[in-house]
Design a protein around this motif. Sequence first.
Motif, PDB file in Angstrom:
ATOM      1  N   ALA A 113       1.611 -24.543 -16.020  1.00 32.62           N
ATOM      2  CA  ALA A 113       1.512 -25.761 -16.826  1.00 32.62           C
ATOM      3  C   ALA A 113       2.239 -26.913 -16.158  1.00 32.62           C
ATOM      4  O   ALA A 113       1.725 -28.044 -16.082  1.00 32.62           O
ATOM      5  N   THR A 114       3.427 -26.635 -15.646  1.00 29.24           N
ATOM      6  CA  THR A 114       4.196 -27.680 -14.971  1.00 29.24           C
ATOM      7  C   THR A 114       3.492 -28.147 -13.706  1.00 29.24           C
ATOM      8  O   THR A 114       3.352 -29.354 -13.458  1.00 29.24           O
ATOM      9  N   ASP A 115       3.020 -27.195 -12.891  1.00 33.43           N
ATOM     10  CA  ASP A 115       2.326 -27.552 -11.644  1.00 33.43           C
ATOM     11  C   ASP A 115       1.067 -28.358 -11.931  1.00 33.43           C
ATOM     12  O   ASP A 115       0.758 -29.340 -11.234  1.00 33.43           O
ATOM     13  N   THR A 116       0.334 -27.949 -12.953  1.00 32.09           N
ATOM     14  CA  THR A 116      -0.916 -28.629 -13.270  1.00 32.09           C
ATOM     15  C   THR A 116      -0.661 -30.049 -13.770  1.00 32.09           C
ATOM     16  O   THR A 116      -1.359 -30.999 -13.386  1.00 32.09           O
ATOM     17  N   ALA A 117       0.344 -30.193 -14.616  1.00 35.28           N
ATOM     18  CA  ALA A 117       0.643 -31.506 -15.171  1.00 35.28           C
ATOM     19  C   ALA A 117       1.090 -32.489 -14.101  1.00 35.28           C
ATOM     20  O   ALA A 117       0.905 -33.705 -14.250  1.00 35.28           O
ATOM     21  N   THR A 118       1.656 -31.983 -13.006  1.00 32.49           N
ATOM     22  CA  THR A 118       2.129 -32.856 -11.927  1.00 32.49           C
ATOM     23  C   THR A 118       1.147 -32.906 -10.761  1.00 32.49           C
ATOM     24  O   THR A 118       1.491 -33.391  -9.681  1.00 32.49           O
ATOM     25  N   GLY A 119      -0.082 -32.400 -10.975  1.00 32.11           N
ATOM     26  CA  GLY A 119      -1.106 -32.479  -9.938  1.00 32.11           C
ATOM     27  C   GLY A 119      -1.018 -31.413  -8.878  1.00 32.11           C
ATOM     28  O   GLY A 119      -1.681 -31.514  -7.842  1.00 32.11           O
ATOM     29  N   GLY A 120      -0.226 -30.355  -9.100  1.00 33.39           N
ATOM     30  CA  GLY A 120      -0.024 -29.338  -8.076  1.00 33.39           C
ATOM     31  C   GLY A 120      -0.669 -28.012  -8.374  1.00 33.39           C
ATOM     32  O   GLY A 120      -0.216 -26.973  -7.865  1.00 33.39           O
ATOM     33  N   MET A 121      -1.734 -27.990  -9.157  1.00 33.86           N
ATOM     34  CA  MET A 121      -2.405 -26.731  -9.474  1.00 33.86           C
ATOM     35  C   MET A 121      -3.012 -26.139  -8.205  1.00 33.86           C
ATOM     36  O   MET A 121      -3.695 -26.837  -7.445  1.00 33.86           O
ATOM     37  N   PRO A 122      -2.797 -24.844  -7.920  1.00 36.61           N
ATOM     38  CA  PRO A 122      -3.396 -24.220  -6.734  1.00 36.61           C
ATOM     39  C   PRO A 122      -4.918 -24.291  -6.767  1.00 36.61           C
ATOM     40  O   PRO A 122      -5.532 -24.492  -7.822  1.00 36.61           O
ATOM     41  N   ASP A 123      -5.537 -24.083  -5.611  1.00 32.91           N
ATOM     42  CA  ASP A 123      -6.999 -24.121  -5.531  1.00 32.91           C
ATOM     43  C   ASP A 123      -7.627 -23.006  -6.350  1.00 32.91           C
ATOM     44  O   ASP A 123      -8.614 -23.223  -7.068  1.00 32.91           O
ATOM     45  N   ILE A 124      -7.076 -21.800  -6.224  1.00 32.60           N
ATOM     46  CA  ILE A 124      -7.607 -20.638  -6.941  1.00 32.60           C
ATOM     47  C   ILE A 124      -6.518 -20.126  -7.873  1.00 32.60           C
ATOM     48  O   ILE A 124      -5.383 -19.893  -7.441  1.00 32.60           O
ATOM     49  N   VAL A 125      -6.878 -19.952  -9.139  1.00 31.04           N
ATOM     50  CA  VAL A 125      -5.896 -19.571 -10.154  1.00 31.04           C
ATOM     51  C   VAL A 125      -6.391 -18.333 -10.888  1.00 31.04           C
ATOM     52  O   VAL A 125      -7.519 -18.315 -11.396  1.00 31.04           O
ATOM     53  N   GLN A 126      -5.549 -17.303 -10.907  1.00 34.96           N
ATOM     54  CA  GLN A 126      -5.844 -16.168 -11.771  1.00 34.96           C
ATOM     55  C   GLN A 126      -5.552 -16.605 -13.199  1.00 34.96           C
ATOM     56  O   GLN A 126      -4.460 -17.059 -13.517  1.00 34.96           O
ATOM     57  N   MET A 127      -6.561 -16.486 -14.065  1.00 33.13           N
ATOM     58  CA  MET A 127      -6.476 -17.041 -15.416  1.00 33.13           C
ATOM     59  C   MET A 127      -6.693 -15.945 -16.448  1.00 33.13           C
ATOM     60  O   MET A 127      -7.540 -15.066 -16.257  1.00 33.13           O
ATOM     61  N   ASP A 128      -5.948 -16.010 -17.538  1.00 36.67           N
ATOM     62  CA  ASP A 128      -6.094 -15.054 -18.625  1.00 36.67           C
ATOM     63  C   ASP A 128      -7.011 -15.624 -19.705  1.00 36.67           C
ATOM     64  O   ASP A 128      -7.075 -16.838 -19.910  1.00 36.67           O
ATOM     65  N   TYR A 129      -7.699 -14.717 -20.420  1.00 41.88           N
ATOM     66  CA  TYR A 129      -8.598 -15.112 -21.500  1.00 41.88           C
ATOM     67  C   TYR A 129      -7.857 -15.904 -22.570  1.00 41.88           C
ATOM     68  O   TYR A 129      -8.419 -16.768 -23.232  1.00 41.88           O
ATOM     69  N   MET A 130      -6.576 -15.618 -22.706  1.00 45.91           N
ATOM     70  CA  MET A 130      -5.773 -16.281 -23.715  1.00 45.91           C
ATOM     71  C   MET A 130      -5.615 -17.771 -23.440  1.00 45.91           C
ATOM     72  O   MET A 130      -5.456 -18.573 -24.355  1.00 45.91           O
ATOM     73  N   TYR A 131      -5.649 -18.161 -22.176  1.00 44.86           N
ATOM     74  CA  TYR A 131      -5.318 -19.542 -21.813  1.00 44.86           C
ATOM     75  C   TYR A 131      -6.490 -20.352 -21.256  1.00 44.86           C
ATOM     76  O   TYR A 131      -6.360 -21.544 -21.034  1.00 44.86           O
ATOM     77  N   ILE A 132      -7.624 -19.707 -21.024  1.00 46.45           N
ATOM     78  CA  ILE A 132      -8.688 -20.398 -20.298  1.00 46.45           C
ATOM     79  C   ILE A 132      -9.226 -21.598 -21.071  1.00 46.45           C
ATOM     80  O   ILE A 132      -9.557 -22.635 -20.473  1.00 46.45           O
ATOM     81  N   SER A 133      -9.277 -21.515 -22.409  1.00 47.17           N
ATOM     82  CA  SER A 133      -9.761 -22.658 -23.186  1.00 47.17           C
ATOM     83  C   SER A 133      -8.838 -23.863 -23.048  1.00 47.17           C
ATOM     84  O   SER A 133      -9.294 -25.007 -22.921  1.00 47.17           O
TER      85      SER A 133
END
Length: 451
Positions: free
Chosen positions: A98-118
């Motif tokens: 969440a912190t990385d994404t909010a600051t523009g640093g989300m990795p190219d490929i992200v392992q994502m859980d069903y709980m958070y994908i929405s």
Amino acid sequence: MKNKRIVSAAMAVLMAGSLAACGGSSAGSSFAVSSEAASSAAASTSADAPVTLRITWWGGQTRHDLTQQVLDLYTSEHPNITFEAVPSGWDGYFEKLATDTATGGMPDIVQMDYMYISTYAQNGSLADLSSYISDGTIDASGIDEALMNASNIGGKTVGIPLSTSLVSFTYNPGVLEEAGLEAPADGWTWDDFAAAAKTVKEKTGKYGMGGSPVIDTNLFNYWVRGYGENLFSEDKKSLGYEDDKITEDFFAYWLDLIDAGAVPNPDEYEQIATLGNDANPVITNDAAFHQSWNNFTTIGANAGNDTLKMVTPPTNAKNTKALWYKPGMFFCVSETSNVKKEAAEFINWFLNSDEANDIMMGERGTPASAAAREHLINSGNLTAQQQDMFNFVDTAAAYCGNTPAADPAGISEINTIFKNIGYAVFYGQTTPADAAAQFRSEVNAVLAANN
């Protein structure tokens, strides 16, 4: 408290779609790099030009090691592709993301859980992979339609399912035998589990279950479904059940086991969590049970304990079909990535290639790809635990109902609320009844604000 404020601030930026941290415009995207610009940049990348893919995932050390082997093999076959790997344990993974994404640093490929994908899809964080499926870059033809639909959010395919998972209970036959108990069978009840957990503590001094029931809402979701109810309403704006006694009984049930010493109290659990999955008490022969997913016996075998067995979760007589088939996890591509094409190509290879599956051997769960499953079954290389994991998908069918929609936006905050309220109950700071009312009030506010 400082860390919680940082995470809360980061999630607030995500929820609001703020552009301030990224310097982006207000049109179309929450981040500095628009979908069109990123796609254009990816298209212009030469097939032989050096590309670095940042990739993040959660898991134990075994997953880290196996995934790194896969990345190394891919680089050996595609010398222009290198990886910047950012592995993590489950605890703290989504707070950091969440912190990385909010600051523009989300990795190219992200392992994502069903709980958070929405949450991440609705905030524009995840790229639409539909075009890569339609042009054949990603072959999703072997993935069950229901699994693929789980990653279709707002008309966009925002993730590729890697595996099928179900809530399960792992048990340690040796610890149960030490306590003079027989192994549980599918269809056992919550009363059966509580009696067994307390007996283990009384006879051996070990934990009945070595984990926490409030680390997230997955087990509680199963508990609610056991009453024939849904955790969230169809419009995701409120809880989906009206009777707070359901929540009260959940907290009271686990408080009783914690007071008996059969389940770790919050302080004990936090110490256990620092050791990681590979040192879970059920793996180290210090607990009889562990609630997780149907790949946990494989995790245990990889960590050195090949004796663990699996059983469906305890049932509630009100609804014995409370289980559901869940996408084990997804690989997603960030909207900000400048190398979406290369990321999609790697995901396809990871999903479908014999080479990658021969390394991973279903460590992330029963592979979503039918070709991968068939290859591994026919390889003759599956361990007993891996075969059990594959078979569990079929044997658990009698206890499965409909798969719920992906968890709503705001689930990260809801999980934190759930854990904090649960801990307050377990510390004796509030009653189960008061906790249930507080949970409804706080969660409904989060849902209404985010959906």
